[in-house]
Design a protein around this motif. Structure first.
Motif, PDB file in Angstrom:
ATOM      1  N   SER A   1       1.563  -0.377   1.456  1.00 50.52           N
ATOM      2  CA  SER A   1       2.104  -0.684   0.133  1.00 50.52           C
ATOM      3  C   SER A   1       2.287  -2.186  -0.079  1.00 50.52           C
ATOM      4  O   SER A   1       2.194  -2.675  -1.206  1.00 50.52           O
ATOM      5  CB  SER A   1       3.438   0.044  -0.071  1.00 50.52           C
ATOM      6  OG  SER A   1       4.387  -0.370   0.899  1.00 50.52           O
ATOM      7  N   ALA A   2       2.542  -2.922   1.021  1.00 51.52           N
ATOM      8  CA  ALA A   2       2.707  -4.377   0.906  1.00 51.52           C
ATOM      9  C   ALA A   2       1.397  -5.028   0.461  1.00 51.52           C
ATOM     10  O   ALA A   2       1.401  -6.003  -0.302  1.00 51.52           O
ATOM     11  CB  ALA A   2       3.165  -4.973   2.232  1.00 51.52           C
ATOM     12  N   LEU A   3       0.266  -4.489   0.937  1.00 50.61           N
ATOM     13  CA  LEU A   3      -1.039  -5.020   0.532  1.00 50.61           C
ATOM     14  C   LEU A   3      -1.262  -4.804  -0.958  1.00 50.61           C
ATOM     15  O   LEU A   3      -1.774  -5.688  -1.657  1.00 50.61           O
ATOM     16  CB  LEU A   3      -2.150  -4.340   1.344  1.00 50.61           C
ATOM     17  CG  LEU A   3      -3.589  -4.715   0.947  1.00 50.61           C
ATOM     18  CD1 LEU A   3      -3.826  -6.208   1.148  1.00 50.61           C
ATOM     19  CD2 LEU A   3      -4.599  -3.891   1.748  1.00 50.61           C
ATOM     20  N   TRP A   4      -0.888  -3.630  -1.455  1.00 50.73           N
ATOM     21  CA  TRP A   4      -1.026  -3.336  -2.880  1.00 50.73           C
ATOM     22  C   TRP A   4      -0.204  -4.318  -3.705  1.00 50.73           C
ATOM     23  O   TRP A   4      -0.680  -4.870  -4.699  1.00 50.73           O
ATOM     24  CB  TRP A   4      -0.600  -1.898  -3.146  1.00 50.73           C
ATOM     25  CG  TRP A   4      -0.522  -1.497  -4.594  1.00 50.73           C
ATOM     26  CD1 TRP A   4       0.581  -1.058  -5.263  1.00 50.73           C
ATOM     27  CD2 TRP A   4      -1.587  -1.482  -5.550  1.00 50.73           C
ATOM     28  NE1 TRP A   4       0.285  -0.764  -6.570  1.00 50.73           N
ATOM     29  CE2 TRP A   4      -1.046  -1.017  -6.778  1.00 50.73           C
ATOM     30  CE3 TRP A   4      -2.942  -1.815  -5.495  1.00 50.73           C
ATOM     31  CZ2 TRP A   4      -1.814  -0.882  -7.929  1.00 50.73           C
ATOM     32  CZ3 TRP A   4      -3.708  -1.668  -6.646  1.00 50.73           C
ATOM     33  CH2 TRP A   4      -3.151  -1.219  -7.837  1.00 50.73           C
ATOM     34  N   GLN A   5       1.030  -4.572  -3.294  1.00 46.73           N
ATOM     35  CA  GLN A   5       1.874  -5.520  -4.003  1.00 46.73           C
ATOM     36  C   GLN A   5       1.272  -6.923  -3.988  1.00 46.73           C
ATOM     37  O   GLN A   5       1.402  -7.684  -4.941  1.00 46.73           O
ATOM     38  CB  GLN A   5       3.282  -5.554  -3.388  1.00 46.73           C
ATOM     39  CG  GLN A   5       4.038  -4.231  -3.556  1.00 46.73           C
ATOM     40  CD  GLN A   5       5.473  -4.325  -3.097  1.00 46.73           C
ATOM     41  OE1 GLN A   5       6.149  -5.298  -3.374  1.00 46.73           O
ATOM     42  NE2 GLN A   5       5.952  -3.298  -2.414  1.00 46.73           N
ATOM     43  N   GLU A   6       0.596  -7.242  -2.895  1.00 42.44           N
ATOM     44  CA  GLU A   6      -0.002  -8.573  -2.786  1.00 42.44           C
ATOM     45  C   GLU A   6      -1.225  -8.732  -3.675  1.00 42.44           C
ATOM     46  O   GLU A   6      -1.361  -9.725  -4.399  1.00 42.44           O
ATOM     47  CB  GLU A   6      -0.390  -8.838  -1.328  1.00 42.44           C
ATOM     48  CG  GLU A   6      -1.060 -10.202  -1.117  1.00 42.44           C
ATOM     49  CD  GLU A   6      -1.539 -10.399   0.309  1.00 42.44           C
ATOM     50  OE1 GLU A   6      -2.253 -11.393   0.539  1.00 42.44           O
ATOM     51  OE2 GLU A   6      -1.218  -9.566   1.182  1.00 42.44           O
ATOM     52  N   ILE A   7      -2.133  -7.741  -3.653  1.00 45.37           N
ATOM     53  CA  ILE A   7      -3.396  -7.925  -4.372  1.00 45.37           C
ATOM     54  C   ILE A   7      -3.222  -7.906  -5.891  1.00 45.37           C
ATOM     55  O   ILE A   7      -3.997  -8.536  -6.609  1.00 45.37           O
ATOM     56  CB  ILE A   7      -4.467  -6.897  -3.938  1.00 45.37           C
ATOM     57  CG1 ILE A   7      -4.057  -5.478  -4.306  1.00 45.37           C
ATOM     58  CG2 ILE A   7      -4.753  -7.021  -2.468  1.00 45.37           C
ATOM     59  CD1 ILE A   7      -5.127  -4.443  -3.995  1.00 45.37           C
TER      60      ILE A   7
END
Length: 587
Positions: free
Chosen positions: A348-354
């Motif tokens: 989920s952290a990757l989603w928030q980043e991209i």
């Protein structure tokens, strides 16, 4: 009785703006007015003001303001009719009673359809709790939490022919109402349920009312398509519906941008990961209505579509649709072979980043086509320039168009003149967008803060007549972004000594009385502690800013016309426009 002004009048007779706004904001007394923290911008000092006396509001941090209807439109992301219906219900009024007899009959059927959909939602929710296999699929395989099931009202349709239809019949619904809601199809023996053996995800309108369903198979090997949606009904229109909008609007407003995905379940997963400024369209079939709905809350729209042919085509279409909407379209780079639901569940952290690192949509498309086509060969360059020039041709801003022509020329190592010549030869399939002319100016190119400047300037003229000498020196030089403001300015020019009571304006200004009240409220707040000389200086400074804005807007329109004249080879028109631009620069 017509629905328009009569219903508005009755709503305003029953509701006070302080009560309407008070449902959303914590209001505190500030003299004759009320104040609160802005719902549109983060702030520590309250700049949102409400005048119970004038029945208007103004947010000094964003420059927005108006009556109770405009507040609901802004804070809920609704159009005028939707906002009026919401306030009518709050006031205990039935909007259908204000319509013609034919409209009333349709309104009653629409109401019954909505009630059937609400009952169906509750039925499906109950069925999910009583079906272990379906509950396991939703919570274990899909990974949805109890809170997500509550927030999105997810349920299950039993794998039986008429479980829902029988339930609704027992509740007093007619077969025509059940089928009219898209919940069943009528057969000789009665209605047969549209959805069977599926996870049910309600589709909600902008106010959170259920208007239909997305249904997904829950068992492997079941017959039928994986997903089916409610067909077109009285309340559901696929081309207008934005999934998750009612749940996402507060987050969109706070974040300042919206992410648009292809799948409804992408939205559920993202919200579950606390990234709630996410909505979805029906696949990649984005329409102008989708853009307008999301655009009510933010101009920053980020597309999270697949990078396949369908996603590329959808992005091209969105760019074209956004040209007249003053929107900033960008694309979120989704890793190949994945969708947002996969990313959220894995990281989920990757989603928030991209989603915080989008690429401007035109740049993204150019890069995608560059990777697809071989621009080192002559055929590749021809195909690449064909597709990119068609995209550039649809851009309306002359500066942006010129920028991408130069970028394209450099990428394929071809002269700019050759690129421009090929652009002139491009024929678009659709009808060309009607060009705006100087005599028919719109507010599209007006700077975002123009309305704030205009309201301050007009408010000074209304409340403090000594400032009107400034108006006399600006006659014919000011272009206001809205007809109502222009009408006030023209009235003051024609009647420089008239006394204007903002609570009871002259007959000539009755139809723009809300504009009068708002401008006076703004100026009263900003300039009540100024002396006459300070107000005069402020009026002069504001007038100069408005003149500058008006000149720039006119110049932009002339440049648009110049580009058109050049492509048409109209040398006489080119000469006339160049002279007009030169005169404008010398003023």
């Amino acid at each position: 009785m017509s629905e328009g002004k009569d219903l508005v009048f009755d709503v305003k007779q029953r509701l006070g703006i302080e009560d309407v706004v008070g449902d959303y904001l914590e209001l505190k007394r500030a003299g004759r007015n009320l104040k609160a923290l802005s719902p549109f911008n983060p702030e520590k000092t309250a700049s949102f003001m409400v005048s119970p006396e004038k029945q208007i509001w103004h947010d000094f941090s964003s420059g927005k303001g108006g009556d109770m209807l405009s507040f609901i439109m802004e804070v809920e992301g609704l159009d005028f009719k939707e906002a009026l219906d919401l306030l009518a219900r709050k006031a205990g009024l039935d909007p259908t009673a204000y319509r013609s007899s034919g409209d009333q009959a349709a309104g009653k059927l629409k109401k019954r359809v909505s009630e059937a959909l609400e009952q169906a939602t509750k039925f499906y929710q109950t069925q999910l709790l009583h079906n272990p296999a379906a509950l396991n699929y939703v919570t274990q395989r899909r990974g949805f939490t109890k809170q997500s099931l509550i927030d999105f009202r997810i349920g299950y349709a039993p794998d039986k022919l008429n479980a829902l239809s029988s339930y609704l019949r027992d509740k007093g619904f007619k077969d025509t109402e059940i089928t009219g809601a898209g919940l069943a199809v009528l057969r000789s023996r009665g209605p047969i349920d549209m959805f069977r053996g599926r996870m049910m995800v309600p589709l909600m309108d902008t106010q959170g009312m259920v208007i239909g369903f997305t249904a997904r198979l829950v068992k492997d090997g079941q017959d039928g398509p994986k997903y089916i949606n409610t067909p077109q009904t009285l309340v559901y229109d696929k081309s207008r519906h934005v999934f998750g909008f009612s749940q996402a609007k507060d987050a969109i407003r706070r974040a300042g941008y919206a992410v648009v995905t292809e799948g409804n379940l992408d939205v559920v997963s993202s919200h579950q990961a606390s990234v709630k400024q996410v909505v979805a369209t029906a696949g990649t079939a984005m329409t102008i209505y989708h853009l307008k709905t999301v655009g009510r809350l933010t101009s920053d729209i980020r597309l999270a579509f697949d990078a396949d042919r369908a996603g590329i085509a959808a992005t091209e279409r969105a760019i074209e649709l956004a040209q007249d909407q003053d929107l900033q379209l960008s694309v979120v780079n989704i890793p190949s072979g994945k969708d947002p639901d996969d990313i959220v569940r894995e990281d989920s952290a990757l989603w928030q980043e991209i989603i915080t690192k989008p690429v401007y949509a035109v740049d993204w498309l150019i890069d995608r086509y560059k990777n697809i086509l071989d621009i080192e060969t002559a055929p590749g360059k021809r195909e690449f320039t064909d597709v990119i020039l068609r995209l550039i041709k649809k851009l309306q801003d002359p500066v942006e168009k010129d920028h991408y022509l130069r970028v394209l020329a450099e990428m394929v190592d071809i002269s700019l003149d050759s690129i421009k010549l090929k652009l002139d030869q491009i024929k678009l399939d659709s009808q060309p967008t009607k060009r705006r002319v100087v005599e028919n100016l719109s507010s599209t190119n007006i700077k975002p803060d123009a309305s704030v400047i205009e309201d301050n300037f007009l408010g000074l003229l209304i409340l403090y007549p000594t400032t009107r000498r400034v108006a006399e020196t600006t006659a014919g030089q000011l272009l206001f972004s809205r007809p109502g403001r222009q009408q006030i300015y023209d009235y003051i020019l024609a009647n420089p000594h008239a006394s204007i009571d903002d609570m009871s304006p002259p007959e000539e200004l009755q139809e723009v009385s809300e504009h009068v009240k708002l401008a006076a409220f703004t100026a009263e707040h900003n300039y009540q502690d100024f002396d006459s000389n300070e107000r005069l200086r402020e009026a002069s400074d504001l007038a100069q800013k408005l003149i500058k804005n008006s000149k720039q807007h006119t110049k932009n329109e002339l440049i648009n016309q110049l580009r058109h004249a050049e492509t048409q080879g109209d040398d006489d028109m080119v000469s006339q426009i160049v002279q007009a631009i030169d005169r404008l620069n010398k003023q």
